[in-house]
Design an enzyme around this catalytic site. Structure first.
Site, PDB file in Angstrom:
ATOM      1  N   ASP A  34       0.835  -1.197   0.000  1.00 32.86           N
ATOM      2  CA  ASP A  34       0.000   0.000   0.000  1.00 32.86           C
ATOM      3  C   ASP A  34       0.871   1.248   0.000  1.00 32.86           C
ATOM      4  OD1 ASP A  34      -2.265  -1.531   0.081  1.00 32.86           O
ATOM      5  OD2 ASP A  34      -2.719  -1.170   2.188  1.00 32.86           O
ATOM      6  N   LYS A  56      -3.700   2.806  -2.949  1.00 31.81           N
ATOM      7  CA  LYS A  56      -4.957   3.481  -3.285  1.00 31.81           C
ATOM      8  C   LYS A  56      -4.941   4.801  -2.534  1.00 31.81           C
ATOM      9  CE  LYS A  56      -8.671   0.939  -3.681  1.00 31.81           C
ATOM     10  NZ  LYS A  56      -8.733   0.817  -5.144  1.00 31.81           N
ATOM     11  N   MET A 170     -10.591   6.933   8.218  1.00 32.47           N
ATOM     12  CA  MET A 170     -10.720   7.587   6.911  1.00 32.47           C
ATOM     13  C   MET A 170     -11.886   8.585   6.907  1.00 32.47           C
ATOM     14  SD  MET A 170     -10.189   4.089   4.676  1.00 32.47           S
ATOM     15  CE  MET A 170     -11.429   3.230   5.680  1.00 32.47           C
TER      16      MET A 170
END
Length: 241
Positions: A34, A56, A170
């Site tokens: 990641d 991402k 998030m």
């Protein structure tokens, strides 16, 4: 036979990496990682391994999940030892299910290796406990955005009534909307709330406020790193002495 390890890199501090994940990185032949996995952890990878960034990134060019699954299967079918290195703990908002399903579909054996999740790291860095007798008997981990972006479709009333500590992952982009939902569901405006940027890292920042005013505090701070939001009475300093 296991040829793929879906491993957690933890919150960022390389010393919070598990011994098992560190050992796997040292012997891996392929690592798909990641974007939030930092250089100090990447430096632990076998120097002859192929390293692939499949990060991402919110608001930036990202690798689609379908492409990540395709790459994971393709590398696994070469017979090499593959580590899929995910930030935090892969079983918490790590899109683990899609990757396990892709590997199962082609008969590739895999193991999941847990990592330290951001909520634990943030609380430890604050010297606070996520749970506390008589105040927080549970921890509720939720995502701060929906599957197609925008606000998630949680049962806000149930969350507000459940008590305990709420950990929002998030959630910085949609924090005003998230807070509005929680207030409408019955949480008090002045319930303790903390936004933690880059938990466990040297640049960790802590932003404290009552729930109603936290979005303005976070907006003014303009965080660049990942932000975790913790809400609940256990986050009040006076309850932890």
């Amino acid at each position: 036979m296991v040829s793929v390890f879906l491993a957690g890199a933890g919150p960022g501090d390389p010393e919070l990496l598990t011994l098992k994940t560190a050992r796997l990185l040292a012997t891996a032949e392929v690592v798909l990682h990641d974007s939030l996995v930092g250089p100090e952890i990447l430096a632990l990878i076998n120097p002859v391994a192929e390293i692939v960034d499949v990060g991402k990134r919110c608001g930036q060019a990202s690798t689609a999940q379908a492409e990540i699954c395709r790459l994971l299967v393709a590398y696994a079918q070469t017979g090499k030892l593959v580590v899929r290195l995910k930030g935090g703990d892969p079983v918490i908002f790590g899109r683990l299910t899609e990757e396990m399903e892709a590997l199962r579909a082609v008969g590739v054996g895999f193991d999941v290796v847990p990592g330290v999740t951001a909520a634990s790291a943030a609380a430890a860095g604050l010297s606070l406990s996520l749970t506390q007798r008589r105040i927080a008997r549970g921890v509720h981990i939720i995502t701060g955005h929906g599957a197609d972006h925008g606000l998630p479709t949680h049962d806000w009333t149930a969350l507000a009534q459940a008590g305990g500590t709420l950990a929002i992952y998030m959630g910085s982009k949609y924090l005003p909307g998230l807070v509005e939902k929680l207030l409408q569901a019955g949480l008090s405006e002045d319930v303790p709330a903390i936004a933690v940027e880059s938990a466990s890292l040297p640049g960790m920042r802590v932003l404290r406020a009552g729930l109603a005013t936290l979005p303005g505090v976070v907006l003014a701070a303009r965080p660049r790193g990942p932000v975790l939001v913790l809400v609940g009475q256990a986050m009040a300093l006076e309850t932890n002495h």
